[in-house]
Motif scaffolding. Sequence first.
Motif, PDB file in Angstrom:
ATOM      1  N   MET A  30      -0.376 -39.643 -37.512  1.00 28.20           N
ATOM      2  CA  MET A  30      -0.500 -41.037 -37.509  1.00 28.20           C
ATOM      3  C   MET A  30       0.380 -40.855 -36.449  1.00 28.20           C
ATOM      4  SD  MET A  30      -2.633 -42.515 -38.299  1.00 28.20           S
ATOM      5  CE  MET A  30      -3.611 -41.087 -38.432  1.00 28.20           C
ATOM      6  N   CYS A  32       1.599 -38.238 -33.904  1.00 30.91           N
ATOM      7  CA  CYS A  32       0.789 -37.284 -33.431  1.00 30.91           C
ATOM      8  C   CYS A  32       0.117 -38.616 -32.751  1.00 30.91           C
ATOM      9  CB  CYS A  32       0.307 -36.001 -34.610  1.00 30.91           C
ATOM     10  SG  CYS A  32       1.538 -35.129 -34.517  1.00 30.91           S
ATOM     11  N   GLU A  33      -1.227 -38.681 -33.654  1.00 40.54           N
ATOM     12  CA  GLU A  33      -2.828 -39.471 -33.249  1.00 40.54           C
ATOM     13  C   GLU A  33      -1.893 -40.875 -32.093  1.00 40.54           C
ATOM     14  OE1 GLU A  33      -6.282 -41.976 -33.087  1.00 40.54           O
ATOM     15  OE2 GLU A  33      -5.560 -39.477 -33.721  1.00 40.54           O
ATOM     16  N   THR A  36      -0.980 -39.378 -29.233  1.00 45.18           N
ATOM     17  CA  THR A  36      -2.017 -38.480 -28.211  1.00 45.18           C
ATOM     18  C   THR A  36      -2.566 -39.200 -27.126  1.00 45.18           C
ATOM     19  OG1 THR A  36      -2.701 -36.407 -29.811  1.00 45.18           O
ATOM     20  CG2 THR A  36      -4.051 -36.580 -28.969  1.00 45.18           C
ATOM     21  N   ARG A  37      -3.360 -40.555 -28.471  1.00 45.89           N
ATOM     22  CA  ARG A  37      -3.765 -41.936 -27.479  1.00 45.89           C
ATOM     23  C   ARG A  37      -3.097 -42.259 -26.474  1.00 45.89           C
ATOM     24  NH1 ARG A  37      -7.767 -44.468 -28.935  1.00 45.89           N
ATOM     25  NH2 ARG A  37      -8.349 -43.675 -31.013  1.00 45.89           N
ATOM     26  N   SER A  49      -7.944 -38.842 -28.695  1.00 45.80           N
ATOM     27  CA  SER A  49      -7.017 -38.236 -30.554  1.00 45.80           C
ATOM     28  C   SER A  49      -7.998 -37.247 -31.127  1.00 45.80           C
ATOM     29  CB  SER A  49      -8.597 -39.778 -31.406  1.00 45.80           C
ATOM     30  OG  SER A  49      -9.666 -39.919 -31.071  1.00 45.80           O
ATOM     31  N   ILE A  50      -7.168 -37.107 -32.069  1.00 48.20           N
ATOM     32  CA  ILE A  50      -7.176 -36.585 -32.355  1.00 48.20           C
ATOM     33  C   ILE A  50      -8.207 -36.508 -33.914  1.00 48.20           C
ATOM     34  CG2 ILE A  50      -6.069 -34.689 -34.815  1.00 48.20           C
ATOM     35  CD1 ILE A  50      -3.361 -35.776 -33.675  1.00 48.20           C
ATOM     36  N   ALA A  53      -8.040 -37.370 -37.904  1.00 49.91           N
ATOM     37  CA  ALA A  53      -6.565 -37.580 -37.916  1.00 49.91           C
ATOM     38  C   ALA A  53      -6.449 -39.121 -39.401  1.00 49.91           C
ATOM     39  CB  ALA A  53      -5.766 -38.710 -36.539  1.00 49.91           C
ATOM     40  N   TRP A  54      -8.150 -39.574 -38.656  1.00 46.34           N
ATOM     41  CA  TRP A  54      -8.039 -40.949 -39.752  1.00 46.34           C
ATOM     42  C   TRP A  54      -8.754 -40.411 -41.059  1.00 46.34           C
ATOM     43  CZ3 TRP A  54      -6.337 -45.418 -38.685  1.00 46.34           C
ATOM     44  CH2 TRP A  54      -5.955 -45.334 -38.032  1.00 46.34           C
ATOM     45  N   SER A  57      -5.386 -38.745 -42.597  1.00 50.14           N
ATOM     46  CA  SER A  57      -4.564 -39.753 -43.172  1.00 50.14           C
ATOM     47  C   SER A  57      -5.689 -40.021 -44.805  1.00 50.14           C
ATOM     48  CB  SER A  57      -4.299 -41.234 -42.148  1.00 50.14           C
ATOM     49  OG  SER A  57      -5.842 -41.670 -41.603  1.00 50.14           O
TER      50      SER A  57
END
Length: 179
Positions: A30, A32-33, A36-37, A49-50, A53-54, A57
């Motif tokens: 999260m 990193c997300e 990144t954003r 975004s990655i 990621a969601w 997660s």
Amino acid sequence: MRALLDGIDRLSRLDGWIGGGCLLALTLLMLCEIGTRFLSNFLPFFPASIPVAWEYSSYLMAASFTFGAAMTLRAGGHVRVTLLIGKAPPALRRPLEVLAALLGFAFMSFLTYAMVRFAWGSFSRGQTSVSSDTPVWFPQAVVTFGMLLLTLQYLARVIQAALGLPLEDHSMKAASPAD
């Protein structure tokens, strides 16, 4: 019998460490997300975004819940309604503990069996997630393994309650009782 109970306790400790590792990985993912954003606002070539990621997660969250459960049970950290057991005569308390542990074991055995079938079905059909093409049987199997460890801890609790052994190991708690 002691070797079985000690083995389950060791698995429960491992269970707690894996759950903690999943929480750490979830936190890092999260962060990193978010990073990144944030960077994508200033650097046009940076992705917004990655993509996984969601999805990942959610896998890590489910794994952390199930992997922390066995150690939490052994440490006495689960929320329990002790109104009935606390008000029962001392002679009835241990049988009630055995009954509660048996019910927990039966429920978790059923749930673990259902999850094994669910994961096996995903594996045999070759199901993958839509967003990342991840084979969904893998995160399902991880969650199932955490459930299996909780089932084993309930079995140990049944044995401990039936033999009059201590039900909780306070050395597994995050803080010592003196804190």
